[in-house]
Design an enzyme around this catalytic site. Structure first.
Site, PDB file in Angstrom:
ATOM      1  N   GLY A 195       0.803  -1.218   0.000  1.00  0.00           N
ATOM      2  CA  GLY A 195       0.000   0.000   0.000  1.00  0.00           C
ATOM      3  C   GLY A 195       0.837   1.271   0.000  1.00  0.00           C
ATOM      4  O   GLY A 195       2.058   1.245   0.173  1.00  0.00           O
ATOM      5  N   HIS A 196       0.148   2.402  -0.169  1.00  0.00           N
ATOM      6  CA  HIS A 196       0.827   3.698  -0.208  1.00  0.00           C
ATOM      7  C   HIS A 196       1.502   4.004   1.130  1.00  0.00           C
ATOM      8  O   HIS A 196       1.022   3.617   2.184  1.00  0.00           O
ATOM      9  CB  HIS A 196      -0.154   4.821  -0.584  1.00  0.00           C
ATOM     10  CG  HIS A 196      -1.308   4.974   0.344  1.00  0.00           C
ATOM     11  ND1 HIS A 196      -2.462   4.236   0.213  1.00  0.00           N
ATOM     12  CD2 HIS A 196      -1.476   5.747   1.430  1.00  0.00           C
ATOM     13  CE1 HIS A 196      -3.296   4.573   1.178  1.00  0.00           C
ATOM     14  NE2 HIS A 196      -2.720   5.480   1.933  1.00  0.00           N
ATOM     15  N   ASN A 197       2.669   4.649   1.030  1.00  0.00           N
ATOM     16  CA  ASN A 197       3.469   5.083   2.182  1.00  0.00           C
ATOM     17  C   ASN A 197       4.076   3.944   2.990  1.00  0.00           C
ATOM     18  O   ASN A 197       4.570   4.168   4.092  1.00  0.00           O
ATOM     19  CB  ASN A 197       2.669   5.975   3.144  1.00  0.00           C
ATOM     20  CG  ASN A 197       2.073   7.173   2.477  1.00  0.00           C
ATOM     21  OD1 ASN A 197       2.626   7.700   1.520  1.00  0.00           O
ATOM     22  ND2 ASN A 197       0.932   7.611   2.957  1.00  0.00           N
TER      23      ASN A 197
END
Length: 185
Positions: free
Chosen positions: A105-107
């Site tokens: 996922g993002h980050n």
């Protein structure tokens, strides 16, 4: 650098020497890929993550301005997806090995020498510290931290942060023993 058939690589992608990219790979920018990386066929890197908020009872997209940073000697298995960060980059450190069919996922941050096995889902903004192992089919909730040298057992659902040197398993995941001593706690 070797690039397979039918790949899309955006203009702001930097690729290090010795990197091998399989067929049907899509890499959006911004993205920096280190040296001697292997990206297997069907991988998608740098698309927006699943980020929404409610406004006037409608789902609104959270803009993604970050990118993806991939270190040296990384392997990314077939059909894996790595989302770009919202503000900061999604980071995959040196010598990380990611198996097939994973979602990052993002980050997300994955520390050096970590192993992420098949069908794993790492929710947005989670952090996997160095030398950790994430077992087959595990799900790590967003914003959770997996400590150094930790081991997440096969099929675990991690809803709380995992301390350094701990082995967790189950649904929800519970600490079983110390990873460095192999003794029950």
């Amino acid at each position: 650098v070797s690039i397979g058939h039918h790949c899309y690589i955006d203009s702001n992608v930097v690729i290090g020497d010795g990197t091998v990219i399989g067929n049907h790979v899509s890499i959006d920018s911004p993205c920096v890929i280190g040296k001697n990386v292997i990206i297997y066929s069907g991988v998608v890197i740098g698309t927006d993550g699943f980020g929404y908020f409610k406004e006037n009872n409608k789902n609104r997209k959270v803009p993604h301005f970050g990118g993806v940073s991939i270190g040296n000697d990384v392997e990314i298995g077939a059909n894996t997806c790595i989302d770009r960060g919202t503000i900061e980059d999604t980071v995959i450190c040196d010598n990380v090995k990611i198996d097939n069919l994973c979602h990052i996922g993002h980050n997300v941050y994955i520390g050096e020498n970590s192993l992420v096995t098949a069908l794993t889902v790492l929710g947005g903004s989670c952090k996997v510290e160095k030398n950790s192992y994430i077992g087959i089919g595990s799900v790590v909730k967003n914003q959770i931290e997996i400590g150094e040298n930790a081991l997440v057992g096969m099929g675990a659902v991690v809803t709380k942060s995992v301390l350094d040197n701990k082995v967790v398993a189950g649904v929800p995941a519970k600490t079983l023993y110390d990873n460095n001593k192999k003794g029950k706690i």
